[in-house]
Write a protein that holds these residues in place. Structure first.
Motif, mmCIF file in Angstrom:
data_model
loop_
_atom_site.group_PDB
_atom_site.id
_atom_site.type_symbol
_atom_site.label_atom_id
_atom_site.label_comp_id
_atom_site.label_asym_id
_atom_site.label_seq_id
_atom_site.Cartn_x
_atom_site.Cartn_y
_atom_site.Cartn_z
ATOM 1 N N ASN A 81 56.515 -7.061 60.213
ATOM 2 C CA ASN A 81 55.917 -7.385 58.909
ATOM 3 C C ASN A 81 56.122 -6.173 58.021
ATOM 4 O OD1 ASN A 81 52.909 -9.352 59.783
ATOM 5 N ND2 ASN A 81 55.078 -9.826 59.991
ATOM 6 N N ALA A 83 55.649 -4.816 54.014
ATOM 7 C CA ALA A 83 54.969 -5.228 52.789
ATOM 8 C C ALA A 83 54.513 -4.062 51.936
ATOM 9 C CB ALA A 83 53.751 -6.085 53.147
ATOM 10 N N LEU A 85 51.764 -3.980 49.184
ATOM 11 C CA LEU A 85 50.708 -4.770 48.550
ATOM 12 C C LEU A 85 49.944 -3.887 47.554
ATOM 13 C CD1 LEU A 85 49.442 -6.764 51.684
ATOM 14 C CD2 LEU A 85 51.209 -7.433 50.051
ATOM 15 N N GLY A 86 49.092 -2.991 48.081
ATOM 16 C CA GLY A 86 48.438 -2.021 47.198
ATOM 17 C C GLY A 86 47.341 -2.587 46.327
ATOM 18 N N ASN A 87 46.697 -3.660 46.771
ATOM 19 C CA ASN A 87 45.587 -4.195 45.974
ATOM 20 C C ASN A 87 44.344 -3.319 46.089
ATOM 21 O OD1 ASN A 87 47.405 -6.254 45.623
ATOM 22 N ND2 ASN A 87 46.386 -7.659 47.032
ATOM 23 N N MET A 88 44.191 -2.620 47.204
ATOM 24 C CA MET A 88 43.011 -1.777 47.425
ATOM 25 C C MET A 88 43.319 -0.325 47.057
ATOM 26 S SD MET A 88 41.030 -4.134 48.854
ATOM 27 C CE MET A 88 39.740 -3.475 49.933
ATOM 28 N N TRP A 106 47.584 -12.437 64.932
ATOM 29 C CA TRP A 106 48.681 -13.406 64.928
ATOM 30 C C TRP A 106 48.194 -14.846 64.790
ATOM 31 C CZ3 TRP A 106 53.815 -12.647 64.567
ATOM 32 C CH2 TRP A 106 54.620 -13.794 64.736
ATOM 33 N N PRO A 107 48.809 -15.726 63.944
ATOM 34 C CA PRO A 107 49.983 -15.423 63.100
ATOM 35 C C PRO A 107 49.607 -14.971 61.687
ATOM 36 C CG PRO A 107 49.549 -17.762 63.050
ATOM 37 C CD PRO A 107 48.438 -17.135 63.874
ATOM 38 N N ARG A 108 48.346 -14.666 61.465
ATOM 39 C CA ARG A 108 47.954 -14.222 60.124
ATOM 40 C C ARG A 108 48.479 -12.822 59.826
ATOM 41 N NH1 ARG A 108 41.772 -14.867 61.335
ATOM 42 N NH2 ARG A 108 42.674 -14.371 63.367
ATOM 43 N N PRO A 109 48.550 -12.454 58.542
ATOM 44 C CA PRO A 109 48.814 -11.052 58.214
ATOM 45 C C PRO A 109 47.673 -10.194 58.755
ATOM 46 C CG PRO A 109 49.031 -12.466 56.261
ATOM 47 C CD PRO A 109 48.399 -13.292 57.336
ATOM 48 N N TRP A 111 45.871 -7.671 57.503
ATOM 49 C CA TRP A 111 44.856 -7.047 56.647
ATOM 50 C C TRP A 111 43.517 -7.771 56.716
ATOM 51 C CZ3 TRP A 111 49.930 -7.970 55.311
ATOM 52 C CH2 TRP A 111 50.733 -6.823 55.237
#
Lengths: 139, 139
Positions: A81, A83, A85-88, A106-109, A111
Motif C-alpha cells: 500500500n 499513499a 494522504l496527509g489529512n492529519m 486487511w482488506p481495509r486501509p 489508518w
C-alpha cells in the motif's frame, strides 16, 4: 532550498529515523501491526506531491519504489500500500506499507483501524538493519 | 506489451471512462461524495508500482501529478489524497482524490466510510468536460 525544513513533530514522535535518501528522510512507523515506512521529502512547506517540482517528483517516485522493493524483499507481503494522504499531518509524507491477508486491518486501509502495537526491540532492530542494507547498500 | 491488458470488471463497473494518457486510463469514480479519479496503467498483470519498469514508474508519476493538478485547479480542495492500495481489486490503480474539510469522511481516508452517492448527471458532465480540457488540452 531545504534550509527551513524540519520533520513535523507528530511524525518525529510516531517514527524511528533510519536515514536520508537524496530527497527524503526514511522512517519506520512505531507500530508492529504492519511493516510500515514513511518517506518525507526534505522540502519546506511541501504538502502535496504537486508542490514538488518535476525533478523532485521523479526522485520521490525513484525513492518510493526503491524503498518499496526493499520492503517487499524483506517481508514478502501479499500487497504493497503506497499513499500520500496527509489529512492529519499536513507535511508531505509517503506511506509504504507491507500488507498481509492476515494482518489486523486487511482488506481495509490501515489508518485508524487498530491501535499501534509496540515493537519487540530485537525484532525492530533486525528489521531496520535489513532495510538499511537493502536501501543504502544493495543498490 | 500491453496486448493482454483489460480493465478489471470491478473498476469498469464503479467508474466512468474519460480517456487514455500514454500509460494510463483515466476514470472518474461514481461517487459524488468526493471528486475522485483513478489512473490505471494499461499493463497486464501489474499489481504494485514495483511491477512497472522504471520508465513506466516515471510516466505514472508524470500522469499522476498532471491529473492531480487538473483536479486541484478545478476543485480547489483542502488536500489531495493519492494512493495505490489495491487490497480489494488487485489490478494496479492510483487513486487521486480531492478532499475537503467538509466532506463526508474527513479527516479519515475515504475508503469504506460512507456509501457511494449518485452523481447529478449535469454536474458530472461538466466536471468531466473541465477535466478533459485540463488534462488533454491545457498542457
Amino acid at each position: 532550498m531545504s534550509s527551513a525544513w524540519s520533520l513535523h513533530p507528530q511524525l518525529a514522535q510516531d517514527t524511528i529515523d533510519i536515514g536520508d535518501l537524496p530527497l527524503s528522510r526514511v522512517l519506520v512507523i512505531k507500530d508492529a501491526n504492519y511493516p510500515w515506512l514513511l518517506l518525507v521529502p526534505r522540502r519546506a512547506d511541501a504538502m502535496d506531491i504537486t508542490d514538488l517540482d518535476e525533478v523532485e517528483q521523479a526522485q520521490l517516485m525513484t525513492e518510493t519504489t526503491r524503498v518499496a522493493r526493499a520492503l517487499k524483499d524483506i517481508c514478502n507481503p501479499d500487497k504493497l500500500n503506497i499513499a500520500a494522504l496527509g489529512n492529519m499531518v499536513p507535511q508531505l509524507h509517503m506511506h509504504i506499507i507491507a500488507r498481509r491477508k492476515t494482518d489486523a486491518a486487511w482488506p481495509r486501509p490501515v489508518w485508524g483501524v487498530v491501535p499501534a502495537l509496540a515493537h519487540d526491540p530485537e525484532e525492530v532492530k533486525n528489521f531496520i538493519a535489513a532495510l538499511r542494507r537493502k536501501i543504502w547498500l544493495d543498490k
